[in-house]
Design a protein around this motif. Structure first.
Motif, short mmCIF file in Angstrom:
data_model
loop_
_atom_site.label_atom_id
_atom_site.label_comp_id
_atom_site.label_asym_id
_atom_site.label_seq_id
_atom_site.Cartn_x
_atom_site.Cartn_y
_atom_site.Cartn_z
N ARG A 125 60.99 7.02 105.14
CA ARG A 125 62.50 6.92 104.35
C ARG A 125 63.08 7.83 104.60
O ARG A 125 62.51 8.96 104.75
CB ARG A 125 61.49 7.25 102.98
N ASP A 126 64.20 7.60 104.15
CA ASP A 126 65.06 8.65 104.55
C ASP A 126 64.63 9.81 103.43
O ASP A 126 64.40 10.02 102.60
CB ASP A 126 66.47 8.02 104.13
N LYS A 167 65.82 4.74 108.93
CA LYS A 167 66.23 4.82 108.15
C LYS A 167 67.17 5.99 107.78
O LYS A 167 68.03 5.81 107.07
CB LYS A 167 65.06 5.18 107.14
#
Length: 336
Positions: free
Chosen positions: A289-290, A40
């Motif tokens: 998640r980023d 991600k």
């Protein structure tokens, strides 16, 4: 094969300083190979590079794997062209007293934060030396000179990088090589690391002030890549104090950090027991998640650094560093 700009490899490019560095090179139109584990974060870093005019190449890799790093270097040259600049910045750590860090954890931090730099450097040298040109930048830390409590594994890795860098630099100078290496010593930086490294602290981890934004670090790294003949660059007053403080007042920092180092690295909030850890697996992997370049300390982080200016301008460096060290030593002495 892509064309235009320099070819730059950035390890640890999915978040924090590496993410900001990749974007800064891309703003110049460079072609940037992005090396990290997290899918991600890498995808978002590639979007950042494209958005500002650069050309990204996503290369998922664990820098602890020497063969994988070399394969990533080979693919970079196949798809982007000959590597001009290699930035070593991959990171992981454990926040805990030495007695609470396991042998496997020490080994893992060493494999990523020290040997990962060795692997990247050797992959770069194998390609740069035959061409007799190229720049290698080791992203270091104030902890390359001054170990602090609760970060023994990371401090040791940064000390190791410093020794490796100095030895390599001497060898390149001896050979009259067109390849150069330099090191950028960073202070505390507002990155997501304080929420994703393994921690056994009772409270939430935080950087020791003064804190700087990752873009300040990125500016230093890009400048160092353009001027790699300098032995090293300093960013932030704490870095200067770390380098010179013990020379001004031997042993004073040991006693000061023994008293203040624990509280200075923790906020007043309790640590969440279910917080993520990127020691073995990326927190920005397929199920994550980023996290971007910035951490949660935007309100406290500086966007400029007088010490970086001094480090980039030789004439001001000696006076600025001496003044910062003297002032810092005076402050510490008052707190004894």
């Amino acid at each position: 094969m892509a064309s235009g700009g320099k070819v730059v490899v950035v390890t640890g490019a999915s978040g924090g300083v590496g993410r900001a560095v990749a974007r800064r090179f891309a703003e110049r139109g460079d072609r940037v190979a992005l090396l990290a584990r997290g899918e991600k974060g890498l995808a978002a870093a590639a979007d950042d590079v494209r958005a500002v005019g650069g050309v990204p190449l996503v290369l998922p890799v664990d820098v602890a794997d020497a063969e994988a790093v070399d394969a990533a270097a080979a693919r970079t040259e196949e798809e982007l062209g000959p590597i001009d600049v290699w930035i070593n910045d991959a990171f992981t750590s454990v926040f805990a007293p030495v007695t609470e860090i396991g042998a496997a954890e020490f080994r893992r931090v060493t494999e990523v934060c020290y040997l990962g730099y060795v692997h990247g450097t050797k992959a770069a040298l194998d390609r740069m030396l035959p061409r007799d040109r190229g720049a290698i930048v080791q992203v270091g830390s104030a902890l390359a000179y001054r170990g602090i409590p609760l970060q023994a594994a990371y401090s040791a890795a940064k000390h190791a990088i410093q020794g490796f860098h100095e030895a390599l630099r001497c060898e390149l100078l001896h050979d009259g090589s067109g390849v150069a290496t330099t090191m950028v010593q960073l202070p505390a930086v507002n990155t997501p690391q304080f929420d994703w490294v393994r921690s056994r602290l009772p409270r939430r981890a935080q950087p020791v002030p003064p804190i700087y934004q990752p873009e300040v670090a990125a500016t230093a790294v890009v400048h160092a890549a353009d001027h790699p003949r300098r032995r090293e660059y300093w960013v932030g007053g704490s870095t200067v104090l770390t380098l010179l403080g013990d020379r001004v007042a031997p042993g004073l920092l040991d006693r000061y950090l023994a008293r203040t180092g624990y509280d200075a690295q923790q906020t007043g909030e309790r640590r969440r027991r279910d917080r993520p850890s990127n020691l073995w697996e990326p927190v920005d992997g397929a199920d994550g998640r980023d996290h971007g370049a910035h951490g949660r300390f935007d309100a406290d982080a500086a966007r400029t650094s007088p010490q970086l200016w001094a480090s980039r301008h030789r004439g001001a460096l000696t006076a600025g560093a001496a003044a910062a060290a003297a002032a810092g030593a005076a402050v510490l002495a008052r707190r004894r």
